[in-house]
Design a protein around this motif. Structure first.
Motif, PDB file in Angstrom:
ATOM      1  N   GLU A  75      27.792  25.057  22.000  1.00 60.17           N
ATOM      2  CA  GLU A  75      26.970  24.278  21.099  1.00 60.17           C
ATOM      3  C   GLU A  75      26.281  25.172  20.070  1.00 60.17           C
ATOM      4  OE1 GLU A  75      25.848  20.763  24.304  1.00 60.17           O
ATOM      5  OE2 GLU A  75      24.290  22.040  23.449  1.00 60.17           O
ATOM      6  N   VAL A  76      25.840  26.348  20.499  1.00 65.10           N
ATOM      7  CA  VAL A  76      25.171  27.251  19.578  1.00 65.10           C
ATOM      8  C   VAL A  76      26.111  27.656  18.456  1.00 65.10           C
ATOM      9  CG1 VAL A  76      24.215  29.567  19.337  1.00 65.10           C
ATOM     10  CG2 VAL A  76      23.505  28.109  21.243  1.00 65.10           C
ATOM     11  N   ARG A  77      27.357  27.850  18.793  1.00 66.01           N
ATOM     12  CA  ARG A  77      28.301  28.366  17.802  1.00 66.01           C
ATOM     13  C   ARG A  77      28.882  27.278  16.909  1.00 66.01           C
ATOM     14  NH1 ARG A  77      28.341  31.695  22.063  1.00 66.01           N
ATOM     15  NH2 ARG A  77      28.522  33.934  21.660  1.00 66.01           N
ATOM     16  N   GLN A  78      28.708  25.980  17.255  1.00 64.31           N
ATOM     17  CA  GLN A  78      29.263  24.927  16.429  1.00 64.31           C
ATOM     18  C   GLN A  78      28.513  24.776  15.115  1.00 64.31           C
ATOM     19  OE1 GLN A  78      29.280  21.434  18.833  1.00 64.31           O
ATOM     20  NE2 GLN A  78      30.965  22.132  20.126  1.00 64.31           N
ATOM     21  N   GLY A  79      27.194  25.000  15.141  1.00 56.68           N
ATOM     22  CA  GLY A  79      26.386  24.846  13.934  1.00 56.68           C
ATOM     23  C   GLY A  79      25.975  26.191  13.374  1.00 56.68           C
ATOM     24  N   ARG A  80      24.846  26.154  12.652  1.00 52.49           N
ATOM     25  CA  ARG A  80      24.312  27.387  12.077  1.00 52.49           C
ATOM     26  C   ARG A  80      23.870  28.328  13.191  1.00 52.49           C
ATOM     27  NH1 ARG A  80      18.659  28.072   9.526  1.00 52.49           N
ATOM     28  NH2 ARG A  80      18.866  30.002   8.340  1.00 52.49           N
ATOM     29  N   PRO A  81      24.231  29.619  13.125  1.00 49.48           N
ATOM     30  CA  PRO A  81      23.827  30.547  14.195  1.00 49.48           C
ATOM     31  C   PRO A  81      22.313  30.494  14.409  1.00 49.48           C
ATOM     32  CG  PRO A  81      25.350  31.597  12.678  1.00 49.48           C
ATOM     33  CD  PRO A  81      24.993  30.274  12.069  1.00 49.48           C
ATOM     34  N   SER A  82      21.904  30.384  15.666  1.00 44.59           N
ATOM     35  CA  SER A  82      20.484  30.289  16.002  1.00 44.59           C
ATOM     36  C   SER A  82      19.908  31.681  16.169  1.00 44.59           C
ATOM     37  CB  SER A  82      20.303  29.476  17.283  1.00 44.59           C
ATOM     38  OG  SER A  82      18.934  29.347  17.597  1.00 44.59           O
ATOM     39  N   GLN A  83      19.730  32.371  15.057  1.00 46.23           N
ATOM     40  CA  GLN A  83      19.206  33.730  15.120  1.00 46.23           C
ATOM     41  C   GLN A  83      17.708  33.694  15.398  1.00 46.23           C
ATOM     42  OE1 GLN A  83      20.945  34.951  11.196  1.00 46.23           O
ATOM     43  NE2 GLN A  83      21.435  36.819  12.354  1.00 46.23           N
ATOM     44  N   PRO A  84      17.232  34.538  16.305  1.00 46.63           N
ATOM     45  CA  PRO A  84      15.794  34.563  16.583  1.00 46.63           C
ATOM     46  C   PRO A  84      15.004  34.977  15.351  1.00 46.63           C
ATOM     47  CG  PRO A  84      17.038  35.705  18.295  1.00 46.63           C
ATOM     48  CD  PRO A  84      17.993  35.446  17.173  1.00 46.63           C
ATOM     49  N   LEU A  85      13.763  34.530  15.301  1.00 45.29           N
ATOM     50  CA  LEU A  85      12.854  34.891  14.226  1.00 45.29           C
ATOM     51  C   LEU A  85      11.869  35.930  14.727  1.00 45.29           C
ATOM     52  CD1 LEU A  85      12.094  31.336  12.808  1.00 45.29           C
ATOM     53  CD2 LEU A  85      13.649  33.044  11.847  1.00 45.29           C
ATOM     54  N   ASP A  86      11.508  36.849  13.846  1.00 46.27           N
ATOM     55  CA  ASP A  86      10.570  37.898  14.224  1.00 46.27           C
ATOM     56  C   ASP A  86       9.723  38.272  13.014  1.00 46.27           C
ATOM     57  OD1 ASP A  86       9.291  39.681  15.851  1.00 46.27           O
ATOM     58  OD2 ASP A  86      10.987  41.040  16.124  1.00 46.27           O
ATOM     59  N   VAL A  87       8.652  39.010  13.265  1.00 47.71           N
ATOM     60  CA  VAL A  87       7.866  39.596  12.189  1.00 47.71           C
ATOM     61  C   VAL A  87       8.281  41.058  12.043  1.00 47.71           C
ATOM     62  CG1 VAL A  87       5.893  38.076  12.600  1.00 47.71           C
ATOM     63  CG2 VAL A  87       5.986  40.312  13.704  1.00 47.71           C
ATOM     64  N   VAL A  88       7.988  41.617  10.902  1.00 46.62           N
ATOM     65  CA  VAL A  88       8.223  43.050  10.695  1.00 46.62           C
ATOM     66  C   VAL A  88       6.940  43.762  11.105  1.00 46.62           C
ATOM     67  CG1 VAL A  88       8.871  44.854   9.065  1.00 46.62           C
ATOM     68  CG2 VAL A  88       9.777  42.532   8.789  1.00 46.62           C
ATOM     69  N   ALA A  89       6.934  44.266  12.319  1.00 48.36           N
ATOM     70  CA  ALA A  89       5.696  44.818  12.883  1.00 48.36           C
ATOM     71  C   ALA A  89       5.181  46.007  12.088  1.00 48.36           C
ATOM     72  CB  ALA A  89       5.918  45.223  14.342  1.00 48.36           C
ATOM     73  N   GLU A  90       6.079  46.754  11.454  1.00 41.87           N
ATOM     74  CA  GLU A  90       5.675  47.946  10.720  1.00 41.87           C
ATOM     75  C   GLU A  90       5.273  47.634   9.280  1.00 41.87           C
ATOM     76  OE1 GLU A  90       8.544  47.622  12.409  1.00 41.87           O
ATOM     77  OE2 GLU A  90       7.894  48.731  14.195  1.00 41.87           O
ATOM     78  N   SER A  91       5.253  46.361   8.913  1.00 40.24           N
ATOM     79  CA  SER A  91       4.955  46.018   7.523  1.00 40.24           C
ATOM     80  C   SER A  91       3.504  46.279   7.160  1.00 40.24           C
ATOM     81  CB  SER A  91       5.278  44.540   7.262  1.00 40.24           C
ATOM     82  OG  SER A  91       4.472  43.695   8.079  1.00 40.24           O
ATOM     83  N   ARG A  92       2.623  46.281   8.146  1.00 35.64           N
ATOM     84  CA  ARG A  92       1.212  46.544   7.904  1.00 35.64           C
ATOM     85  C   ARG A  92       0.677  47.468   8.984  1.00 35.64           C
ATOM     86  NH1 ARG A  92       1.931  41.131   6.541  1.00 35.64           N
ATOM     87  NH2 ARG A  92       1.207  40.531   4.446  1.00 35.64           N
ATOM     88  N   SER A  93      -0.356  48.212   8.623  1.00 33.86           N
ATOM     89  CA  SER A  93      -1.008  49.120   9.569  1.00 33.86           C
ATOM     90  C   SER A  93      -2.478  48.734   9.710  1.00 33.86           C
ATOM     91  CB  SER A  93      -0.916  50.573   9.072  1.00 33.86           C
ATOM     92  OG  SER A  93       0.416  50.985   8.933  1.00 33.86           O
ATOM     93  N   PHE A  94      -3.023  49.064  10.868  1.00 30.36           N
ATOM     94  CA  PHE A  94      -4.420  48.751  11.165  1.00 30.36           C
ATOM     95  C   PHE A  94      -5.064  49.957  11.840  1.00 30.36           C
ATOM     96  CE2 PHE A  94      -1.895  45.000  11.078  1.00 30.36           C
ATOM     97  CZ  PHE A  94      -2.652  44.080  10.382  1.00 30.36           C
TER      98      PHE A  94
END
Length: 393
Positions: A75-94
């Protein structure tokens, strides 16, 4: 040095909820995100589209490709690939700071609170302007190799008001110090100040032992005793933070009388300074906490007795917390948790003794924390300000 930080404030409430869920728990598939947030597939697509277009969320390679079997994978492969979503952890520093009576411990973290740099300096003056100067200097030194600096968090042992003003700090001998304003003037960055235990609780709730839990407790032992309660996934503010938690909580009425805390109180029995005081009073010799633990482990009578009493006191304290707060987990942290390595069995046995026979076992997790962990907790405060906005933290 002036730097301007981007924020997540333009996001709608729904978009922010999606972004925070991915930040704290990600990477997550769209199906899992929809389940966690009780959203339809269409609603989730509407919320995630602007986040992906802005670069706040990215699609990442599916972890464990090939997992699953049968119709699920098909079922996953029949439609649009269900790629996980993530943030870019290194995009900001604290930047996070932990201020003690004689040192400042600093760290740089990613958006997910991973420490990528450390830098410590002695605190040669407790005069507020001098401390602010030092924090500004350390910020510059810490971040010269890290881009996207988005905020500063500062943890202090004391009473903090509105996450800006240190109303009282017995370690620094401060009253009514506008520390956030002093540091912001020198750095141009958003600055948040909080009681150090509260900061540690926030860090463990978002990124540590309490992640995903509804009811969670942090108990720290070290120079003092700290307590933080999380209910409904949010820290419960405590009006008595660092105003003497444990000094009047009597665990052994016939216990030791020490310079700090009532006779037989949690503070008298468990804090490092009072344990050292007891051994010094009995032997006339000054021992480090680590030496006392080693002597107790070797069966030396005096240290073994003091550490045994401390272990029983800790067991009673943990049992009381479990009985009244009913947390899913208690995290024991701080510089004093080496006690568990030497007398953990006594702690566990005492907990059982002071609980109902049918009560579930207390989920007690131990984390040896150094001052960089406390500084990381302060950095998480800055992460929360970026993500939630000042009014929501």
């Amino acid at each position: 040095m002036t730097t301007h930080a981007a924020s997540w404030l333009p996001l709608s409430t729904g978009e922010r909820s999606v972004a925070i869920e991915v930040l704290v728990h990600g990477p997550l598939s769209r199906t899992e995100l929809a389940r966690r947030l009780c959203l339809s597939a269409g609603s989730l697509t509407r919320l995630t589209k602007p986040l992906i277009e802005s670069g706040l969320l990215i699609e990442v390679a599916e972890a464990g490709a090939g997992l699953g079997s049968g119709s699920g994978s098909a079922e996953v492969r029949q439609g649009r690939p269900s790629q996980p979503l993530d943030v870019v952890a290194e995009s900001r520093s604290f930047v996070g700071f932990k201020i003690t009576a004689d040192m400042v411990y600093g760290v740089v973290t990613t958006l997910r609170s991973d420490i990528v740099a450390r830098h410590d300096r002695p605190l040669e003056s407790r005069e507020p302007d001098r401390v602010a100067d030092l924090l500004a200097e350390m910020t510059k030194e810490l971040t010269h190799a890290h881009q996207g600096l988005a905020g500063i968090g500062i943890g202090v042992g004391g009473l903090v008001e509105n996450r800006t003003v240190v109303r009282e700090s017995p370690f620094l001998l401060w009253r009514d110090v506008p520390l956030a304003e002093l540091v912001r003037e020198r750095t141009g960055l958003p600055v948040v100040v909080e009681n150090d235990v509260a900061a540690l609780v926030e860090a463990e709730t978002w990124f540590g032992a309490g992640r995903g839990l509804d009811r969670f407790v942090v108990l720290t032992i070290g120079a003092g005793i700290g307590y933080g309660l999380v209910q409904g996934g949010r820290r419960v503010p405590n009006a008595e933070e660092d105003r003497g938690f444990g000094r009047h909580w009597i665990l052994a009425p016939d216990g030791p009388l020490t310079p700090d805390g009532e006779r037989g109180s949690a503070v008298s029995l468990l804090t490092i300074g009072n344990i050292r005081y007891q051994i010094n009073a009995a032997t006339g010799r000054d021992h480090s906490y680590e030496e006392i633990l080693a002597l107790a482990a070797a069966g030396t009578p005096g240290p073994a007795r003091v550490i045994g009493e401390a272990a029983r006191a800790l067991g009673i304290l943990v049992a009381h917390i479990a009985n009244f707060a009913m947390p899913q987990k208690i995290l024991l942290a701080g510089e004093g948790v080496g006690l568990m390595d030497v007398a953990g069995d006594t702690v566990e046995e005492t907990v059982r003794t002071h609980r109902h026979p049918l009560a579930p076992r207390v989920a007690l997790e131990t984390k040896v924390s150094d001052f960089h962990d406390w500084a990381r907790g302060a950095a998480v405060l800055a992460i929360q300000v970026l993500v939630l906005g000042p009014a929501q933290t």
